[in-house]
Design an enzyme around this catalytic site. Structure first.
Site, PDB file in Angstrom:
ATOM      1  N   HIS A   1     -31.348 -19.464 -47.713  1.00 52.50           N
ATOM      2  CA  HIS A   1     -30.143 -18.706 -47.337  1.00 52.50           C
ATOM      3  C   HIS A   1     -29.691 -19.154 -45.958  1.00 52.50           C
ATOM      4  O   HIS A   1     -30.363 -19.938 -45.303  1.00 52.50           O
ATOM      5  CB  HIS A   1     -30.376 -17.193 -47.428  1.00 52.50           C
ATOM      6  CG  HIS A   1     -31.355 -16.622 -46.444  1.00 52.50           C
ATOM      7  ND1 HIS A   1     -32.690 -16.976 -46.434  1.00 52.50           N
ATOM      8  CD2 HIS A   1     -31.201 -15.715 -45.439  1.00 52.50           C
ATOM      9  CE1 HIS A   1     -33.310 -16.302 -45.480  1.00 52.50           C
ATOM     10  NE2 HIS A   1     -32.423 -15.535 -44.853  1.00 52.50           N
TER      11      HIS A   1
ATOM     12  N   HIS B   1     -29.154 -17.726 -42.914  1.00 54.95           N
ATOM     13  CA  HIS B   1     -29.527 -17.191 -41.601  1.00 54.95           C
ATOM     14  C   HIS B   1     -30.101 -18.282 -40.691  1.00 54.95           C
ATOM     15  O   HIS B   1     -30.813 -19.179 -41.135  1.00 54.95           O
ATOM     16  CB  HIS B   1     -30.548 -16.048 -41.745  1.00 54.95           C
ATOM     17  CG  HIS B   1     -29.909 -14.765 -42.192  1.00 54.95           C
ATOM     18  ND1 HIS B   1     -30.611 -13.765 -42.823  1.00 54.95           N
ATOM     19  CD2 HIS B   1     -28.629 -14.325 -42.085  1.00 54.95           C
ATOM     20  CE1 HIS B   1     -29.781 -12.757 -43.091  1.00 54.95           C
ATOM     21  NE2 HIS B   1     -28.580 -13.081 -42.653  1.00 54.95           N
TER      22      HIS B   1
ATOM     23  N   ASP C   1     -32.451 -18.435 -38.588  1.00 53.07           N
ATOM     24  CA  ASP C   1     -33.904 -18.671 -38.539  1.00 53.07           C
ATOM     25  C   ASP C   1     -34.414 -19.379 -39.799  1.00 53.07           C
ATOM     26  O   ASP C   1     -35.624 -19.552 -39.962  1.00 53.07           O
ATOM     27  CB  ASP C   1     -34.661 -17.358 -38.280  1.00 53.07           C
ATOM     28  CG  ASP C   1     -34.463 -16.325 -39.361  1.00 53.07           C
ATOM     29  OD1 ASP C   1     -33.314 -16.094 -39.776  1.00 53.07           O
ATOM     30  OD2 ASP C   1     -35.460 -15.730 -39.803  1.00 53.07           O
ATOM     31  N   HIS C   2     -33.479 -19.811 -40.673  1.00 56.04           N
ATOM     32  CA  HIS C   2     -33.857 -20.604 -41.859  1.00 56.04           C
ATOM     33  C   HIS C   2     -33.117 -21.942 -41.916  1.00 56.04           C
ATOM     34  O   HIS C   2     -33.465 -22.801 -42.730  1.00 56.04           O
ATOM     35  CB  HIS C   2     -33.611 -19.794 -43.136  1.00 56.04           C
ATOM     36  CG  HIS C   2     -34.414 -18.528 -43.154  1.00 56.04           C
ATOM     37  ND1 HIS C   2     -35.555 -18.367 -43.908  1.00 56.04           N
ATOM     38  CD2 HIS C   2     -34.272 -17.377 -42.430  1.00 56.04           C
ATOM     39  CE1 HIS C   2     -36.069 -17.172 -43.671  1.00 56.04           C
ATOM     40  NE2 HIS C   2     -35.311 -16.555 -42.774  1.00 56.04           N
TER      41      HIS C   2
ATOM     42  N   HIS D   1     -30.241  -9.708 -49.710  1.00 54.50           N
ATOM     43  CA  HIS D   1     -30.459  -9.911 -48.273  1.00 54.50           C
ATOM     44  C   HIS D   1     -29.202 -10.596 -47.714  1.00 54.50           C
ATOM     45  O   HIS D   1     -28.646 -10.157 -46.698  1.00 54.50           O
ATOM     46  CB  HIS D   1     -31.709 -10.766 -48.076  1.00 54.50           C
ATOM     47  CG  HIS D   1     -32.021 -11.120 -46.666  1.00 54.50           C
ATOM     48  ND1 HIS D   1     -32.410 -10.193 -45.741  1.00 54.50           N
ATOM     49  CD2 HIS D   1     -32.005 -12.319 -46.010  1.00 54.50           C
ATOM     50  CE1 HIS D   1     -32.618 -10.799 -44.569  1.00 54.50           C
ATOM     51  NE2 HIS D   1     -32.380 -12.089 -44.714  1.00 54.50           N
TER      52      HIS D   1
ATOM     53  N   ASP E   1     -36.195 -14.796 -47.586  1.00 45.33           N
ATOM     54  CA  ASP E   1     -36.277 -13.425 -47.081  1.00 45.33           C
ATOM     55  C   ASP E   1     -35.989 -12.408 -48.184  1.00 45.33           C
ATOM     56  O   ASP E   1     -35.513 -11.308 -47.912  1.00 45.33           O
ATOM     57  CB  ASP E   1     -35.290 -13.213 -45.923  1.00 45.33           C
ATOM     58  CG  ASP E   1     -35.747 -13.883 -44.640  1.00 45.33           C
ATOM     59  OD1 ASP E   1     -36.834 -14.490 -44.633  1.00 45.33           O
ATOM     60  OD2 ASP E   1     -34.990 -13.811 -43.650  1.00 45.33           O
TER      61      ASP E   1
ATOM     62  N   HIS F   1     -41.365 -15.329 -43.620  1.00 43.40           N
ATOM     63  CA  HIS F   1     -41.895 -14.731 -42.383  1.00 43.40           C
ATOM     64  C   HIS F   1     -43.336 -14.257 -42.539  1.00 43.40           C
ATOM     65  O   HIS F   1     -43.756 -13.862 -43.629  1.00 43.40           O
ATOM     66  CB  HIS F   1     -41.056 -13.508 -41.961  1.00 43.40           C
ATOM     67  CG  HIS F   1     -39.671 -13.838 -41.513  1.00 43.40           C
ATOM     68  ND1 HIS F   1     -39.352 -14.034 -40.193  1.00 43.40           N
ATOM     69  CD2 HIS F   1     -38.521 -14.006 -42.204  1.00 43.40           C
ATOM     70  CE1 HIS F   1     -38.058 -14.305 -40.090  1.00 43.40           C
ATOM     71  NE2 HIS F   1     -37.519 -14.289 -41.296  1.00 43.40           N
TER      72      HIS F   1
END
Ligand code: ZN
Ligand code: FE
Length: 255
Positions: free
Chosen positions: A55, A57, A59-60, A113, A132, A170
């Site tokens: 996805h 975001h 942090d990905h 999400h 996530d 995570h």
């Protein structure tokens, strides 16, 4: 055959190097940042060919552009969020098969999400990358979807074979587990898993991968049918989506 290496990123993210040993194709799943991925490639003597995003975001995907520039790797991401995936070259979605050399991944759309969120399931290698959406004993927050959508997304993953290894985005396992215990204190599988998780985290070791079978037994977001969980929520007769939605709401405020 696939070799999978964990790459810790940022404070609690995992990227994964996925190496098809038959063809020497190498993907990284969800690179938050480039530096630890480049270091891991070097340590394992591998050359990156693909970047897979579950996805959009940051942090990905934060490492996408630098990794693409440095290695020439192609970016593969969710069709439903193509405009938010930095450097995307190839879009995939529900029903597609995507190949890393000789290893085939089936793609699932698992929104909620974010509106575009996918899973990569390497069936023959018994591994699924869940981003996530499904965490060890947890699930992602509902930023762009409804409880019903998340329940449907999680149900697709929960239906995979029990011995499928779960690689999530995570290291949230310990805090997820504490929440799970608050709802199902009598769940023996959960108690024994928590003992393992506490020991691993005390040694600063990863709790990933999990398995689909273990998640079915211990993840409260897959267990809206559990009589003990329903009793904890005072929702003995509610339907599963209602129980799931209340579980998610409680997790949002759990300390
Ligand atoms: Zn996310
Ligand atoms: Fe994340």
């Amino acid at each position: 055959m696939l070799n999978i290496h964990l790459v810790p990123c940022l404070s609690d993210n995992y990227a994964y190097l996925v190496h098809d040993t038959a063809t020497n194709k190498v993907a990284v799943v969800d690179p938050s940042e480039a530096a630890p991925v480049l270091a891991a490639l070097k340590a394992h003597g591998l050359a990156l060919t693909h970047i897979l995003n579950t996805h959009h975001h940051f942090d990905h995907t934060g490492g996408n552009l630098e990794l693409k520039e440095t290695t020439g790797a192609k970016v593969v991401g969710p069709r439903a969020d193509r405009e938010r995936i930095p450097g995307i070259d190839e879009e995939v979605g529900e029903g597609n098969t995507w190949s890393l050399g000789s290893a085939k991944a089936k793609i699932f759309d698992i929104p909620a999400h974010t509106k575009g969120h996918i899973a990569f399931w390497f069936e023959a290698d018994k591994a699924v990358f869940t981003g996530d959406t499904m965490f060890a004993m947890g699930c992602g927050r509902l930023f762009e979807g409804t409880p019903a959508q998340m329940w449907s997304s999680l149900s697709k993953l929960a239906a995979l074979p029990a011995d499928t290894r779960v690689y999530c985005g995570h290291e949230y396992t310990l805090s997820n587990g504490k929440f799970a215990v608050s709802l199902e204190p009598g769940n023996q599988a959960l108690k024994s898993r928590m003992a393992d998780v506490e020991r691993l985290r005390a040694e600063n070791k990863p709790t990933i991968p999990s398995t689909i079978g273990l998640e079915r037994e211990t993840n409260p977001f897959l267990r809206p049918a559990s009589p003990e969980l329903r009793k904890s929520l005072a929702l003995e007769t509610a339907d599963v989506v209602e129980v799931f939605a209340e579980t998610r709401r409680r997790k949002d405020v759990f300390k």
